[in-house]
Write a protein that holds these residues in place. Structure first.
Motif, short mmCIF file in Angstrom:
data_model
loop_
_atom_site.label_atom_id
_atom_site.label_comp_id
_atom_site.label_asym_id
_atom_site.label_seq_id
_atom_site.Cartn_x
_atom_site.Cartn_y
_atom_site.Cartn_z
N CYS A 179 34.21 42.15 40.71
CA CYS A 179 35.22 41.15 41.10
C CYS A 179 35.84 40.53 39.85
O CYS A 179 37.07 40.39 39.76
N VAL A 180 35.01 40.15 38.90
CA VAL A 180 35.48 39.56 37.65
C VAL A 180 36.41 40.53 36.94
O VAL A 180 37.48 40.15 36.46
N MET A 181 36.02 41.79 36.86
CA MET A 181 36.82 42.80 36.19
C MET A 181 38.18 42.97 36.86
O MET A 181 39.21 43.07 36.19
N SER A 182 38.21 42.98 38.18
CA SER A 182 39.46 43.15 38.92
C SER A 182 40.43 42.00 38.66
O SER A 182 41.61 42.21 38.39
N VAL A 183 39.92 40.77 38.75
CA VAL A 183 40.77 39.60 38.52
C VAL A 183 41.23 39.56 37.06
O VAL A 183 42.41 39.31 36.78
N THR A 184 40.32 39.83 36.14
CA THR A 184 40.67 39.82 34.72
C THR A 184 41.75 40.86 34.42
O THR A 184 42.71 40.56 33.70
N GLU A 185 41.63 42.04 34.97
CA GLU A 185 42.61 43.11 34.74
C GLU A 185 44.00 42.70 35.23
O GLU A 185 44.99 42.88 34.53
N GLU A 186 44.08 42.13 36.42
CA GLU A 186 45.38 41.74 36.98
C GLU A 186 46.00 40.58 36.19
O GLU A 186 47.20 40.58 35.92
N LEU A 187 45.20 39.59 35.82
CA LEU A 187 45.73 38.44 35.09
C LEU A 187 46.13 38.82 33.66
O LEU A 187 47.14 38.35 33.14
N VAL A 246 39.12 30.53 41.86
CA VAL A 246 39.33 31.72 42.69
C VAL A 246 38.15 31.85 43.64
O VAL A 246 36.99 31.79 43.21
N SER A 247 38.45 32.05 44.92
CA SER A 247 37.38 32.20 45.91
C SER A 247 37.19 33.67 46.26
O SER A 247 38.11 34.48 46.13
N GLY A 248 35.97 33.99 46.67
CA GLY A 248 35.67 35.34 47.14
C GLY A 248 35.03 36.26 46.12
O GLY A 248 34.61 37.36 46.47
N MET A 249 34.94 35.86 44.87
CA MET A 249 34.34 36.72 43.85
C MET A 249 32.82 36.61 43.92
O MET A 249 32.29 35.51 44.00
N ALA A 256 53.18 31.08 40.49
CA ALA A 256 53.37 32.11 41.53
C ALA A 256 52.92 33.48 41.04
O ALA A 256 52.35 34.26 41.80
N ALA A 257 53.14 33.77 39.76
CA ALA A 257 52.71 35.05 39.19
C ALA A 257 51.19 35.11 39.12
O ALA A 257 50.59 36.16 39.38
N VAL A 258 50.55 33.98 38.78
CA VAL A 258 49.09 33.92 38.74
C VAL A 258 48.53 34.16 40.13
O VAL A 258 47.62 34.97 40.33
N GLU A 259 49.09 33.48 41.12
CA GLU A 259 48.61 33.64 42.49
C GLU A 259 48.81 35.08 42.97
O GLU A 259 47.92 35.67 43.60
N ALA A 260 49.97 35.67 42.65
CA ALA A 260 50.23 37.06 43.05
C ALA A 260 49.24 38.02 42.40
O ALA A 260 48.77 38.96 43.04
N ALA A 261 48.89 37.79 41.13
CA ALA A 261 47.94 38.65 40.43
C ALA A 261 46.55 38.55 41.05
O ALA A 261 45.86 39.55 41.23
N VAL A 262 46.14 37.33 41.39
CA VAL A 262 44.83 37.13 42.02
C VAL A 262 44.81 37.81 43.39
O VAL A 262 43.83 38.48 43.74
N LYS A 263 45.90 37.69 44.15
CA LYS A 263 45.98 38.35 45.45
C LYS A 263 45.97 39.86 45.31
O LYS A 263 45.35 40.57 46.10
N GLU A 264 46.65 40.38 44.28
CA GLU A 264 46.67 41.82 44.03
C GLU A 264 45.26 42.34 43.76
O GLU A 264 44.92 43.47 44.13
N ALA A 265 44.44 41.51 43.13
CA ALA A 265 43.05 41.89 42.86
C ALA A 265 42.19 41.81 44.10
O ALA A 265 41.05 42.30 44.12
N GLY A 266 42.71 41.16 45.16
CA GLY A 266 41.97 41.07 46.42
C GLY A 266 41.30 39.74 46.68
O GLY A 266 40.41 39.64 47.53
N TYR A 267 41.72 38.70 45.97
CA TYR A 267 41.08 37.39 46.09
C TYR A 267 42.13 36.31 46.33
O TYR A 267 43.32 36.60 46.40
N ALA A 268 41.71 35.07 46.47
CA ALA A 268 42.61 33.97 46.76
C ALA A 268 42.32 32.79 45.84
O ALA A 268 41.18 32.59 45.42
#
Length: 109
Positions: free
Chosen positions: A51-59, A43-46, A91-103
């Motif tokens: 940032c870690v918390m946001s991605v972890t929460e969405e995933l 994941v880029s941009g963290m 696709a669900a993983v990518e959508a969750a990462v995008k929802e958190a604001g990252y790519a």
């Protein structure tokens, strides 16, 4: 330094505490499925713990995900391990990462 004025919090006896001082048996008590699958993504941009918390929460909100671990690489691609009871749709993983604001930066081996 003396220990006579310290307050015992009872953490040693209960097995509670943080990852660095809790007993190994406390971590072993967490139920994980025997057929668990671990996927590695980059994941880029963290840049920080938020940032870690946001991605972890969405995933973690994805169906079947049991745990998420992030190896933060501020300024680069961070390695994210997703442990689940079955493979999670990319696709669900990518959508969750995008929802958190990252790519996604790519897949890790």
């Amino acid at each position: 330094m003396t220990t006579e004025n310290r307050t015992d919090l009872g953490l040693k006896e209960s097995g509670a505490g943080c990852a660095c001082c809790s007993s190994p048996s406390a971590a072993a008590e967490a139920p994980l499925s025997e057929a668990a699958v671990t996927q590695q993504i980059l994941v880029s941009g963290m840049t920080c713990s938020h940032c870690v918390m946001s991605v972890t929460e969405e995933l973690t909100a994805l169906d079947g995900v049991e745990s998420v671990a992030v190896d933060l690489n501020a300024g680069g691609a961070s390695r994210v391990s997703v442990r689940s009871s079955a493979p999670v749709d990319p696709a669900a993983v990518e959508a969750a990462v995008k929802e958190a604001g990252y790519a996604l930066a790519g897949h890790s081996s």
